[in-house]
Design a protein around this motif. Structure first.
Motif, short mmCIF file in Angstrom:
data_model
loop_
_atom_site.label_atom_id
_atom_site.label_comp_id
_atom_site.label_asym_id
_atom_site.label_seq_id
_atom_site.Cartn_x
_atom_site.Cartn_y
_atom_site.Cartn_z
N GLU A 122 1.18 -1.38 -0.05
CA GLU A 122 -0.19 -0.06 -0.39
C GLU A 122 0.90 1.04 -0.12
O GLU A 122 2.06 1.61 0.16
N TRP A 123 0.11 2.48 -0.67
CA TRP A 123 0.82 4.02 -0.11
C TRP A 123 1.11 4.07 1.15
O TRP A 123 2.69 4.59 1.31
N GLY A 151 13.75 -2.24 -10.98
CA GLY A 151 14.39 -0.65 -11.28
C GLY A 151 13.83 0.17 -10.44
O GLY A 151 12.96 0.11 -9.46
N TYR A 152 14.53 1.77 -10.51
CA TYR A 152 14.43 2.94 -10.06
C TYR A 152 13.15 3.17 -10.56
O TYR A 152 12.84 3.03 -11.95
N GLN A 157 5.43 5.94 -10.09
CA GLN A 157 5.71 4.75 -10.42
C GLN A 157 5.76 2.96 -9.50
O GLN A 157 5.67 2.04 -9.88
N PHE A 158 6.67 3.66 -8.60
CA PHE A 158 7.23 2.44 -7.72
C PHE A 158 5.98 1.45 -7.12
O PHE A 158 5.69 0.43 -7.14
N SER A 163 2.65 -3.38 -7.51
CA SER A 163 0.94 -4.08 -7.45
C SER A 163 0.93 -4.87 -9.49
O SER A 163 1.13 -6.23 -9.21
N THR A 164 1.83 -4.00 -9.89
CA THR A 164 1.81 -4.91 -11.42
C THR A 164 2.91 -5.61 -11.15
O THR A 164 2.96 -7.36 -11.60
#
Length: 184
Positions: A122-123, A151-152, A157-158, A163-164
């Motif tokens: 989660e965030w 990756g960075y 996006q992280f 999640s992805t």
């Protein structure tokens, strides 16, 4: 030989990949990726599968997003910026064969990890881990991305990559423990 076709940015990347192992590539032509290249990538995905292996920089991320939007079930391989650093820039073409082999051995797929379904990270987990809104957040995300093999990326996006690629709480906790042991 790797079964999948590896999507790289240019000819020098193809040369570097072939120095490391036997593989077929599709070159995007850099940021100028066009419809005909995207159709070839779709065909490769249907027939053999695709691994997106772009430079760990902004243009490489742009290409990765374009390909992933068009071919959402493609796999992804990541180099760290240090592994891809050369005297004249950052790119797959500068990486040592061992780094290329490692990246391709640690390939990530959108379905990877345990759990499927809803995202586990989660965030608030990123906030608690000091990966966002923290003085060293960028450096911490960079190292976590290395440890997790995703990756960075910036904070948003992280989180999306966690999640992805279905990063599990266990994977996240182990990487965070390593990060803390390293004093980052």
């Amino acid at each position: 030989m790797i079964r999948e076709v590896i999507v790289v940015e240019g000819k020098e990347d193809t040369v570097a990949v072939r120095r490391a192992l036997e593989a077929d590539t599709i070159e995007t032509g850099g940021s100028a990726i066009n419809e005909s290249v995207l159709r070839r990538i779709e065909l490769a995905q249907e027939r053999r599968g695709v691994i997106v292996f772009t430079d760990p920089d902004a243009p490489g991320e742009r290409i990765r997003k374009i390909v992933a939007a068009r071919v959402p079930d493609c796999k992804h391989a990541f180099l760290t910026k240090d592994e891809a650093r050369g005297k004249d820039g950052i790119g797959v073409e500068h990486a040592a064969p061992e780094a290329i082999r490692r990246a391709l051995e640690q390939v990530r797929t959108p379905e990877a990890g345990e759990g499927g379904g809803a995202a586990e990270i989660e965030w608030s987990d990123l906030l608690d881990a000091g990966l966002i809104v923290h003085g060293s957040a960028a450096r911490r995300r960079e190292r976590m991305g290395e440890l997790l093999g995703i990756g960075y990326a910036n904070g948003k996006q992280f989180h999306k990559r966690c999640s992805t690629f279905r990063i599990t709480r266990k994977e996240f906790a182990e990487a965070l423990e390593q990060l803390e042991r390293e004093g980052i």
